[in-house]
Write a protein that holds these residues in place. Structure first.
Motif, PDB file in Angstrom:
ATOM      1  N   ASP A 445      39.742  30.116  39.681  1.00  0.00           N
ATOM      2  CA  ASP A 445      39.387  31.394  39.959  1.00  0.00           C
ATOM      3  C   ASP A 445      39.803  32.109  38.605  1.00  0.00           C
ATOM      4  N   ALA A 446      40.632  31.298  37.883  1.00  0.00           N
ATOM      5  CA  ALA A 446      41.774  32.639  37.243  1.00  0.00           C
ATOM      6  C   ALA A 446      41.104  33.490  36.248  1.00  0.00           C
ATOM      7  N   ALA A 447      39.725  33.565  35.828  1.00  0.00           N
ATOM      8  CA  ALA A 447      39.399  34.227  35.008  1.00  0.00           C
ATOM      9  C   ALA A 447      38.801  35.653  35.493  1.00  0.00           C
ATOM     10  N   VAL A 448      38.369  35.326  36.676  1.00  0.00           N
ATOM     11  CA  VAL A 448      37.340  36.557  37.463  1.00  0.00           C
ATOM     12  C   VAL A 448      38.959  37.338  37.703  1.00  0.00           C
ATOM     13  N   ILE A 449      39.895  36.670  38.395  1.00  0.00           N
ATOM     14  CA  ILE A 449      41.412  37.376  38.640  1.00  0.00           C
ATOM     15  C   ILE A 449      41.793  38.058  37.773  1.00  0.00           C
ATOM     16  N   GLY A 450      42.419  37.245  36.935  1.00  0.00           N
ATOM     17  CA  GLY A 450      42.290  37.807  35.717  1.00  0.00           C
ATOM     18  C   GLY A 450      42.467  38.693  34.772  1.00  0.00           C
ATOM     19  N   ALA A 451      40.596  38.964  34.831  1.00  0.00           N
ATOM     20  CA  ALA A 451      39.652  40.098  34.406  1.00  0.00           C
ATOM     21  C   ALA A 451      40.588  41.526  35.306  1.00  0.00           C
ATOM     22  N   ARG A 452      40.676  41.159  36.848  1.00  0.00           N
ATOM     23  CA  ARG A 452      40.847  42.266  37.238  1.00  0.00           C
ATOM     24  C   ARG A 452      42.087  42.968  36.953  1.00  0.00           C
ATOM     25  N   TYR A 453      42.772  42.361  36.121  1.00  0.00           N
ATOM     26  CA  TYR A 453      44.125  43.057  35.630  1.00  0.00           C
ATOM     27  C   TYR A 453      44.436  42.814  34.248  1.00  0.00           C
ATOM     28  N   ASP A 454      42.865  42.719  33.783  1.00  0.00           N
ATOM     29  CA  ASP A 454      43.115  42.674  31.728  1.00  0.00           C
ATOM     30  C   ASP A 454      43.612  41.807  31.789  1.00  0.00           C
ATOM     31  N   LEU A 455      43.639  40.551  32.334  1.00  0.00           N
ATOM     32  CA  LEU A 455      44.652  39.234  31.604  1.00  0.00           C
ATOM     33  C   LEU A 455      43.601  37.968  31.011  1.00  0.00           C
ATOM     34  N   PRO A 456      43.958  37.514  29.825  1.00  0.00           N
ATOM     35  CA  PRO A 456      42.899  36.475  30.093  1.00  0.00           C
ATOM     36  C   PRO A 456      43.803  35.233  31.286  1.00  0.00           C
ATOM     37  N   ALA A 457      42.407  34.228  31.528  1.00  0.00           N
ATOM     38  CA  ALA A 457      43.184  33.508  32.092  1.00  0.00           C
ATOM     39  C   ALA A 457      43.433  32.591  32.058  1.00  0.00           C
ATOM     40  N   SER A 458      43.940  32.413  30.737  1.00  0.00           N
ATOM     41  CA  SER A 458      45.066  31.523  29.597  1.00  0.00           C
ATOM     42  C   SER A 458      46.491  32.432  30.450  1.00  0.00           C
ATOM     43  N   ALA A 459      46.820  33.386  30.706  1.00  0.00           N
ATOM     44  CA  ALA A 459      47.781  33.600  31.388  1.00  0.00           C
ATOM     45  C   ALA A 459      48.739  33.323  32.292  1.00  0.00           C
ATOM     46  N   PHE A 460      48.144  32.531  33.247  1.00  0.00           N
ATOM     47  CA  PHE A 460      48.728  31.975  33.932  1.00  0.00           C
ATOM     48  C   PHE A 460      49.198  30.440  33.887  1.00  0.00           C
ATOM     49  N   ASP A 461      48.387  30.146  33.080  1.00  0.00           N
ATOM     50  CA  ASP A 461      49.439  29.151  32.701  1.00  0.00           C
ATOM     51  C   ASP A 461      50.472  28.850  31.398  1.00  0.00           C
TER      52      ASP A 461
END
Length: 963
Positions: A445-461
């Motif tokens: 779900d990281a990509a969908v959630i990241g997009a809501r905050y203008d973040l790449p999915a890799s930000a959580f990694d």
């Protein structure tokens, strides 16, 4: 029997064979916590890891059943919520070993400690046996205990190994590693791993969150190596790492004398250390990680005999870098640390009565050693209970620490500030975003959630690399302390609403996508997603309700509606529908239509259902016109915004409207809910099947056997084509009931068994028990009483795993049914006595009436007619109010038994006929009925034109004191 795991698995004298990896893994996991119930979730995670079976509970039950054959009788016990191994800890070598080490660690006398430690070590006659992957944690724990035992037994010595051995020409000064001020608690396994890594690798980085004790372990390792060099990088600015290393080398090694040809800082360090075997500790690298990595590589390339041990909140990113991950302290070590530091602060050992509170404190502080020590220091002025309460504002509570420590370690906030200051703007946004997801974030779900905050999915990694998130079992998770820091930052910066709104929007988007999987073959995976995101979804709903974000709330309720129905969480469904459903105005989207429809149904349902399983709101018969008007609007809108659920609304709304119009026609006992058939060709297949199930259920309730058979068959066929497990199970249950009434018992049992297998894991425990009880009833009708008892035993295991009080009561009632069929009325009454003390909360009126009915049957078999009459007097009105005709039929059958026992055979025959009329057919294979028929003179069953009225007339005989 004794169990041995050191050096291999041996059960008893070796003759008992535990075959298969699954049984072996279950035995080992239960042995670790023997005499304690291990929950089914913990068992699932440790036995199957990230690849659990489709139905873990059923698979565990199968493993347990097979494992029991290899163990003594009653050695493996099904307990509420899980299983328990009934072995003494003394009879299992690994638990005896752990207990001896624990006693050695707490022994006041060093001699006693050494003796206990040596006794423990004597058990270690080979490596700990495990059945394969999934038990690394156990091996680490045992190795840590062994390290404790070796230290206490006097076996641990300073390493004078080839890593730090001096050559004859080396001139080292005394080690400059600071002496430890306080004792090290725990971490033996991590220390051992550091030593193992350094023995084979040249660069080892201890990685972990702030306050985990990275520096402490690095210094402890350095103390075991003569001449180790400590380079403290915390106060060092970018560009000064070589200078810091040169300063540290100058304190440990004689630097070259000055010559007429000056040399640079780097070359001076290399020249001073050339030819030496030396351990260099680069401590606190995170804020200069790039430069520290470059220096480490340069040192290792220029000095082949050197080793580098780094500590950092993130990897250095150097090829060949080995890691030791440092997480929270295990609970026993964290509690021990709190106790030691509390004793130092307050002058007294914590009161044993405070043990549970202390455990709660260290859990809430994530077992971080520094946070635990800061909290323990507060015992000088606060009680343990006050400290626990103060953790609601932990950063204020732990705002002052030892003055002599580094500033970043003096307060809890400073500890995390140090990490925050090293983050990029993108990483800071990712941390704040993760803080508003209490259940963590699934990697998928990281990509969908990241997009809501203008973040790449890799930000959580990237935050995982910074030790601010962990990634376990496919989810990003955050320590509670870090999460509280993030939430406090959001409030302080005025960003709380914006970030929580984005969280709610992302959960609505993700949940809406998952909803599509809930009515087909992927229902289990879909439900698992909703289960693991339970608090994320609840938090989003609460925020939408608090801030009047109705649009997002409607989407969330729509997506969560079907999981709530499957889990029988009708209070959540009705409550949230009441909050978010539009009571008027435009219905301009599918979620708006469905939620409005559910809200209207919930608002009106209590008018026709006495048990009110959906929360009622203000209303009455005078609301029918308003209901009709709104129902028409919703029905029209459902055609404009079609979906499987929206398409079902017109029929559902018509059914409730019909029932409401019947309220004045003396139909309270059936409620008049029929869901009359209409054209269905235009409906989606799932919707047709769903309505078929509802019609079959209503037919069963009203004694319409023909409709029950036809509609359940249609629904079962269609759901099977779709591949929807829930629908297959539900329709199969109803088809099995029809087959039973037709006398086709073997077919009914086969379908009921298939439904049980399919239904597993899809609904609440009590609903699952009720569904599985159907097979028990079929077995007693087939005369297979022993098989029925075995099924009840399986039901008991299942209910105990879940721990649901209602499910456990239902099991007792099923057991009573079997005993009545077997003629053991005393045993039946013992089972039914569970309800003498009162009913569990939310217990359905149908089951209450059924309990009274079975109690009357057992009492009649014992010729205790006065008590049987009292039980029936209680059961009759409850059965009528329930509106469930099969339940009323059962009570009528019990009434027939009482009438026979009191010599009223003619009335008894009328009661039997009434039971058949209410049921829609004579249940000729019911063991109690067959016993009654055998006692009465043969006579044909006369038709009963008005079964409801006849039932009430017969019940009046209970009030005849002349009987």
């Amino acid at each position: 029997m004794k169990l041995r795991f050191f050096g291999g698995l041996v059960a008893g004298d070796g003759s008992a064979v535990v075959a298969g990896r699954g049984q072996q893994a279950l035995l080992l996991r239960l042995a670790v916590d023997t005499a304690t119930t291990v929950g089914y979730r913990a068992l699932t995670e440790d036995i199957w890891g990230q690849d659990p079976p489709t139905d873990p509970r059923a698979s565990l039950h199968s493993l347990a059943s097979r494992l029991r054959r290899a163990l003594p009788q009653d050695a493996l016990v099904a307990a509420p919520g899980g299983y328990r191994l009934a072995f003494s800890r003394e009879d299992i070598d690994i638990t005896r070993f752990a207990d001896l080490v624990a006693r050695a660690r707490t022994a006041a006398d060093p001699g006693d400690a050494a003796s206990l430690a040596r006794e423990a070590l004597s058990l270690w006659n080979g490596d700990p046996w495990t059945p394969g992957d999934g038990f690394d944690w156990l091996v680490r724990d045992l190795l840590e205990d062994r390290a404790h035992a070796e230290r206490l037994a006097g076996a641990r010595t300073v390493v004078a190994d080839d890593v730090v051995r001096e050559s004859a020409g080396d001139v080292f000064r005394e080690s400059t590693v600071p002496a430890a001020i306080t004792s090290l608690v725990g971490r033996e396994a991590e220390l051992a791993l550091i030593e193992q890594q350094l023995a084979s690798e040249r660069l080892v980085t201890v990685v972990g969150p702030g306050g985990a004790g990275k520096t402490t372990l690095a210094f402890e390792t350095a103390r075991l190596r003569a001449g180790a060099i400590i380079v403290e990088l915390a106060p060092v600015a970018a560009g000064d790492v070589w200078s810091a290393l040169a300063g540290a080398v100058g304190r440990s090694v004689r630097l070259p004398d000055a010559t007429s040809t000056p040399i640079g800082v780097r070359d001076g360090v290399v020249e001073a250390l050339t030819g030496r075997r030396v351990l260099i500790v680069l401590d606190n690298c995170e804020h200069v990680s790039r430069e520290a990595a470059e220096v480490a590589v340069d040192v290792l390339q220029a000095l082949p005999e050197s080793r580098v041990l780094a500590t950092s909140r993130e990897p250095l990113g150097v090829p060949g870098e080995a890691f030791v991950d440092l997480g929270p302290l295990p609970l026993p070590d964290a509690v021990e640390l709190f106790g030691l530091r509390a004793r130092a602060a307050s002058g007294s050992v914590p009161d044993p009565a405070d043990a549970a509170t202390i455990e709660g404190i260290v859990r809430r502080l994530d077992g971080l050693p520094l946070a635990v020590e800061l909290a323990a220091a507060k015992t000088r002025t606060l009680s343990v209970i006050e400290i626990a309460a103060g953790l609601d504002d932990r950063f204020r509570l732990l705002a002052a620490g030892p003055r002599a420590t580094a500033p970043r370690h003096q307060t809890l906030r400073a500890l995390i500030d140090w990490s925050w200051d090293t983050l990029t703007p993108t990483e800071r946004t990712a941390l704040l975003a993760a803080a508003v997801f209490p259940d963590g974030i699934a990697a998928t779900d990281a990509a969908v959630i990241g997009a809501r905050y203008d973040l790449p999915a890799s930000a959580f990694d990237e935050l995982v690399d910074r030790s601010l998130l962990s990634r376990r079992h496919g989810r990003f998770r955050m320590l509670e302390t870090v999460r509280e820091y993030g939430l406090e930052r959001l409030r302080a910066e005025g960003l709380d609403d914006r970030f929580r709104a984005s969280q709610a929007e992302s959960m609505a988007e993700l949940a809406s996508a998952r909803d599509a999987t809930l009515r087909g073959p992927q229902v289990r995976a879909g439900l698992a997603w909703f289960d693991t995101n339970e608090e994320n979804l609840s938090s989003a709903l609460r925020f939408c309700a608090e801030t009047a974000r109705r649009s997002t709330g409607v989407r969330l309720v729509r997506a969560m509606l079907w999981p709530w129905i499957l889990r029988e969480r009708t209070a959540d469904l009705a409550g949230n529908a009441a909050v978010f459903a539009a009571t008027g105005g435009a219905l301009d989207s599918e979620p708006e239509v469905v939620v409005a429809g559910v809200g209207l149904l919930a608002d009106s349902f209590s008018l026709v259902m006495d048990s009110a399983v959906l929360a009622p709101t203000a209303g009455g018969r005078g609301d029918v016109p308003r209901y009709d008007e709104r129902a028409a609007e919703i029905a029209a809108a459902s055609a404009q915004h079609p979906s499987e659920l929206a398409a079902a609304l017109p029929a559902l709304l018509r059914g409730i409207a019909e029932a409401m119009s019947n309220l004045g026609r003396d139909l309270s006992w059936s409620h008049g809910v029929t869901f009359a058939e209409g054209p269905t060709d235009h409906l989606p297949p799932w919707t047709r099947a769903f309505l078929g199930v509802l019609r079959a259920g209503a037919a069963a309730n009203s004694g319409d056997v023909e409709t029950l058979g036809a509609q359940s068959a249609l629904a079962l066929r269609t759901f099977s084509e779709i591949g929807d497990p829930w629908g297959i199970a539900f329709a199969g249950q109803l088809q099995s009931e029809w087959l039973m009434l037709e006398g086709r018992l073997e077919e009914a049992l086969e379908i009921a068994d298939r439904s049980t297998d399919v239904f597993s894991g899809l609904t609440s425990a009590s609903d699952a028990v009720q569904q599985r009880s159907q097979t028990v009833g079929l077995l007693v009708r087939l005369g297979r009483v022993d098989d029925a008892r075995s099924r009840v035993d399986e039901l008991d295991d299942f209910a105990r795993q879940d721990g649901s009080e209602r499910a456990l009561v239902q099991v007792r009632m099923s057991r009573a049914l079997v005993e009545i069929a077997a003629g053991d009325a005393e045993a039946a009454l013992r089972e039914l006595a569970v309800l003498d003390r009162g009913l569990p909360a939310g217990f359905p009126s149908q089951l209450t009436a059924w309990w009274g009915s079975k109690r009357a049957q057992a009492l009649t078999l014992l010729h205790r007619t006065d008590e049987a009459r009292a039980a029936l007097r209680d059961a009759v009105p409850v059965a009528i109010r329930s509106g469930d005709q099969p339940i009323m039929a059962d009570v009528a059958l019990s009434l027939a038994g009482w009438l026979v026992e009191t010599g009223q055979d003619a009335a008894a025959r009328r009661a039997l006929a009434t039971a058949s009329a209410l049921r829609g057919s004579a249940d000729e294979h019911d063991p109690y009925r067959t016993r009654l028929v055998a006692r009465m003179a043969a006579a044909p069953e006369e038709p009963v034109p008005d079964a409801a009225a006849e039932f009430i007339r017969l019940a009046a005989l209970l009030d005849d004191d002349a009987v």
